[in-house]
Design a protein around this motif. Structure first.
Motif, short mmCIF file in Angstrom:
data_model
loop_
_atom_site.label_atom_id
_atom_site.label_comp_id
_atom_site.label_asym_id
_atom_site.label_seq_id
_atom_site.Cartn_x
_atom_site.Cartn_y
_atom_site.Cartn_z
N ILE A 11 0.85 -1.20 0.00
CA ILE A 11 0.00 0.00 0.00
C ILE A 11 0.88 1.25 0.00
CG2 ILE A 11 -1.60 1.33 1.42
CD1 ILE A 11 -2.92 -1.27 2.22
N ARG A 12 1.93 1.19 0.82
CA ARG A 12 2.81 2.36 0.93
C ARG A 12 3.42 2.71 -0.43
NH1 ARG A 12 6.01 0.83 4.88
NH2 ARG A 12 4.88 1.91 6.51
N GLU A 13 3.91 1.69 -1.11
CA GLU A 13 4.52 1.94 -2.43
C GLU A 13 3.52 2.54 -3.40
OE1 GLU A 13 7.82 -1.65 -2.43
OE2 GLU A 13 5.83 -1.98 -3.24
N ASN A 14 2.30 2.05 -3.30
CA ASN A 14 1.27 2.55 -4.20
C ASN A 14 0.93 4.01 -3.95
OD1 ASN A 14 -0.16 0.88 -6.32
ND2 ASN A 14 0.26 -0.61 -4.72
N ILE A 15 0.90 4.39 -2.70
CA ILE A 15 0.61 5.81 -2.41
C ILE A 15 1.81 6.66 -2.82
CG2 ILE A 15 0.11 7.49 -0.59
CD1 ILE A 15 -1.37 5.30 0.89
N ARG A 16 3.00 6.13 -2.53
CA ARG A 16 4.21 6.90 -2.83
C ARG A 16 4.42 7.12 -4.33
NH1 ARG A 16 8.62 4.63 0.41
NH2 ARG A 16 7.98 6.04 2.05
N GLU A 21 6.14 9.37 6.71
CA GLU A 21 5.20 10.25 7.41
C GLU A 21 4.30 10.97 6.41
OE1 GLU A 21 8.63 10.39 8.24
OE2 GLU A 21 8.15 8.92 9.81
N ASP A 22 4.92 11.44 5.31
CA ASP A 22 4.12 12.12 4.27
C ASP A 22 3.05 11.18 3.74
OD1 ASP A 22 5.74 14.31 4.52
OD2 ASP A 22 7.01 13.83 2.78
N VAL A 23 3.47 9.93 3.51
CA VAL A 23 2.54 8.95 2.96
C VAL A 23 1.35 8.78 3.91
CG1 VAL A 23 2.22 6.49 2.43
CG2 VAL A 23 4.24 7.70 1.59
N ALA A 78 2.44 -1.83 4.97
CA ALA A 78 3.29 -2.74 4.23
C ALA A 78 2.48 -3.86 3.59
CB ALA A 78 4.35 -3.34 5.15
N GLN A 79 1.17 -3.83 3.79
CA GLN A 79 0.31 -4.87 3.23
C GLN A 79 0.44 -4.91 1.71
OE1 GLN A 79 -1.80 -6.81 5.12
NE2 GLN A 79 -2.60 -7.92 3.35
N ALA A 130 -5.36 8.95 -1.96
CA ALA A 130 -4.20 9.30 -1.12
C ALA A 130 -2.99 9.59 -2.00
CB ALA A 130 -3.89 8.15 -0.16
N ARG A 131 -2.85 8.84 -3.06
CA ARG A 131 -1.76 9.04 -4.00
C ARG A 131 -1.85 10.43 -4.62
NH1 ARG A 131 -2.42 5.15 -8.81
NH2 ARG A 131 -1.54 3.52 -7.52
#
Ligand code: ADP
Ligand code: MG
Length: 609
Positions: free
Chosen positions: A443-448, A457-459, A480-481, A501-502
């Protein structure tokens, strides 16, 4: 026709090798030529050694065994053993090299295709289904790279085997050698024809098989319709025709395959007979040795099997060439929307946008937008409403410059937007679509993906604004899911919140939302709505939505019908004028009310578990 069938049909295309294609295929090897030379050399050496072994064997039989000299036998055995070790190392070498080379060639091709696909305009994708495109790229690149490694291996091996066997046979006895050579063309013709026929039947049966699968799916999924219409008998008939087809194709493939080897064996038996007969006669009359007869028999096998491989490669090659041609054709497709030579980077886009008498049509040349003019102030929120097919999405496509106007001008900050680079426009426009797209990864990579240098933190902050934080933290691994391929482990609503969010993270200067809430439940819709509002505050935004609560909030509502602006104004103004919007409003209001009263609670899928 199902996607699988189309793919199979494409797979069945064959092509003859033409000089330009051949040159281009060779061109793919250029960056790896050192490896290639090593590869071919190793194969040639291995195949050549085989012929040499036979020559040593002959010496062992005729000189070693016949002379009954132990030291001589030991010497030959040492040569033999030593060379076997060398050959073993060589075999390891070329198999390893084939693997490495195959991977490299495939990597190069996929990279080139991928980069090219990214540059192609949307118009290309609207003509070619993306899933099929990707499947084709994967299988086509695989086939080309295997032709250039395993195929080349077989060809080199065959050529070297035939040549070296020829030389040694000629050295031993040229007359007998000529008899053996007589069968080569016969063998080659028969083998090629067999291989081709087997391939055809095999593909036919695969095709029938995928048709059957398709039929199964249809009938099982539509079982209620089938029963309701009393179509069971007809369907059963259609089905048995399909299975019959498959049966006969598989049967022919099996029959041909079974027939192939005995045929080859019979032909080689003739050659074998000739060797034994002629060799036998010569041994009586002219002292032709046992070792010589043995050597000839071995050389015969060295020719027969490689020739069969050659036939197989030849049959498969025509398909690989068709694959190569498809890849080249794709690489040669020019993007429709390109940077102009003198394009500049836009410093900022404060979001002043103007459509000035814009006309647009897609490939079919049917007019979609006609003489559309619209001026948007920085920070304004525009709602585009109107019937399906009116041209709302097209306006957004033009604004993002996925396409360009056919006539008229679109201006950003008062300047024709084709003056700017595509990159500077794309990086400043945030867009959330009806069908959100996620990439495999967390999920984090996708938003980033919205801004690659953003901190964790921004994410998280962006996810909070978008209203995605709450559901993300319910996952075991949180941010990290893994989202699965294309995000298939998440619901549409969750994907939508992540793409929101992205967009928040990217801080776009222009924000666009195209029916982002039309396929989610009410609960998620409310969440998305909140996130959206946070994003739209003081930036120019275009919203295409059906929900009145969203539309009502817009600074200006633009009603699009048949590619024209039918009406424009604030909610209050438009209601007062009793025109298109009024009708839409009252209609929609009715629908929403009905929905509200008829809320079937169990049908609402809770997104946050
Ligand atoms: N890629 C395309 N190729 C050809 N015609 C298209 C394409 N996309 C949309 N259209 C046509 O353009 C018209 C406007 O479509 P669209 O902009 O998607 O409308 P809306 O978003 O208002 O529903 C429709 O008639 C549609 O069939
Ligand atoms: Mg649309």
């Amino acid at each position: 026709m199902s996607a699988e069938l189309i793919e199979l049909e494409e797979e069945e295309h064959t092509s003859q090798l033409t000089a330009p294609t051949f040159k281009r295929i060779l061109g793919l090897l250029r960056p790896h030529w050192r490896w290639m030379v090593g590869f071919l050399f190793t194969i040639a050496l291995t195949a050549g050694l085989d012929a040499l072994f036979t020559y040593i064997n002959r010496a062992i039989i005729d000189e070693g065994i016949a002379s009954r000299s132990i030291p001589l036998l030991v010497r030959f055995a040492t040569y033999y053993g030593g060379l076997q070790l060398v050959q073993a190392a060589l075999v390891f070498g070329f198999i390893y090299l084939a693997g490495v080379l195959g991977e490299r060639i495939q990597y190069d091709l996929r990279k080139a295709v991928f980069e090219h696909l990214q540059n192609l305009s949307l118009s290309y994708y609207s003509q070619n289904a993306v899933g099929r495109l990707m499947a084709r790229v994967t299988s086509d690149t695989g086939r080309v790279s295997s032709l250039m490694t395993w195929g080349l291996l077989d060809v080199t091996w065959a050529i070297v085997s035939v040549i070296s066997s020829t030389i040694f046979m000629l050295l031993i006895n040229w007359k007998l050698a000529l008899i053996v050579f007589g069968i080569i063309p016969i063998l080659l013709i028969i083998a090629v024809n067999f291989r081709k026929k087997i391939l055809v039947e095999f593909r036919k049966s695969r095709r029938a098989n995928s048709k059957i699968t398709g039929e199964y799916n249809q009938n099982i999924q539509g079982v209620r319709v089938v029963k309701a219409l009393g179509r069971e008998d007809e369907n059963l008939n259609e089905f048995s025709v399909l299975t019959d087809n498959m049966y006969s194709a598989s049967y022919r493939a099996a029959w041909l395959s079974a027939l192939f080897l005995p045929t080859v064996q019979i032909i080689s038996a003739f050659a074998l007979g000739a060797i034994v007969w002629y060799g036998g006669l010569e041994s009586v009359t002219a002292g032709f040795s046992v070792g010589n007869i043995h050597a000839f028999v071995s050389y015969l096998t060295f020719m027969i099997w490689p020739i069969q491989d050659l036939a197989r490669v030849y049959a498969e090659m025509q398909h690989s060439i068709a694959s190569a041609e498809r890849i080249f054709k794709l690489l040669d497709t020019q993007p429709e929307v390109q940077n102009r030579a003198d394009a500049i980077m836009a410093e900022t886009i404060q979001g002043e946008i103007e459509f000035d008498h814009v006309d647009f049509y897609y490939e079919d040349r049917k007019p979609v937008l006609t003489d559309l003019s619209l001026k948007v102030r920085p920070g304004e929120m525009i709602a585009l409403v109107g019937p399906t097919g009116g041209g709302k999405t097209t306006i957004v496509n033009l604004l993002c410059r996925f396409y360009e106007p056919k006539a008229g001008v679109i201006r950003i900050n008062g300047r024709d937007y084709t003056d700017y680079t595509l990159q500077s426009i794309h990086s400043r426009v945030g867009i959330v679509l009806q069908t959100p797209h996620l990439f495999s990864g967390s999920i984090r990579e996708n938003i980033r993906y919205g801004r690659l240098d953003a901190s964790d933190e921004d994410v998280e902050a962006a996810a909070r604004i978008a209203g995605a934080h709450d559901f993300i933290t319910t996952f075991e691994k949180g941010y990290a899911q893994d989202v699965g391929e294309g995000g298939n482990q998440l619901s549409v609503g969750q994907k939508q919140l992540i793409s929101l969010a992205r967009a928040v993270l990217a801080k776009p200067e222009i924000f666009i939302m195209d029916e982002a809430t039309s396929s989610v439940d009410t609960l998620t819709e409310a969440l998305i709505q909140r996130g959206m509002e946070a994003l739209m505050a003081d930036r120019t935004s275009f919203i295409i939505a059906h929900r009145l609560s969203t539309i009502r909030r817009a600074d200006r509502i633009v009603v699009i019908e048949d590619g024209r602006i039918a009406e424009m104004g604030t909610h209050a103004e438009l209601l007062k004028s009793h025109g298109h919007y009024y009708r839409l409003y009252t209609q929609q209001f009715k629908v929403e009310k009905e929905k509200a009263y008829g809320v079937a609670v169990p049908e609402v899928v809770p997104v946050i578990k």
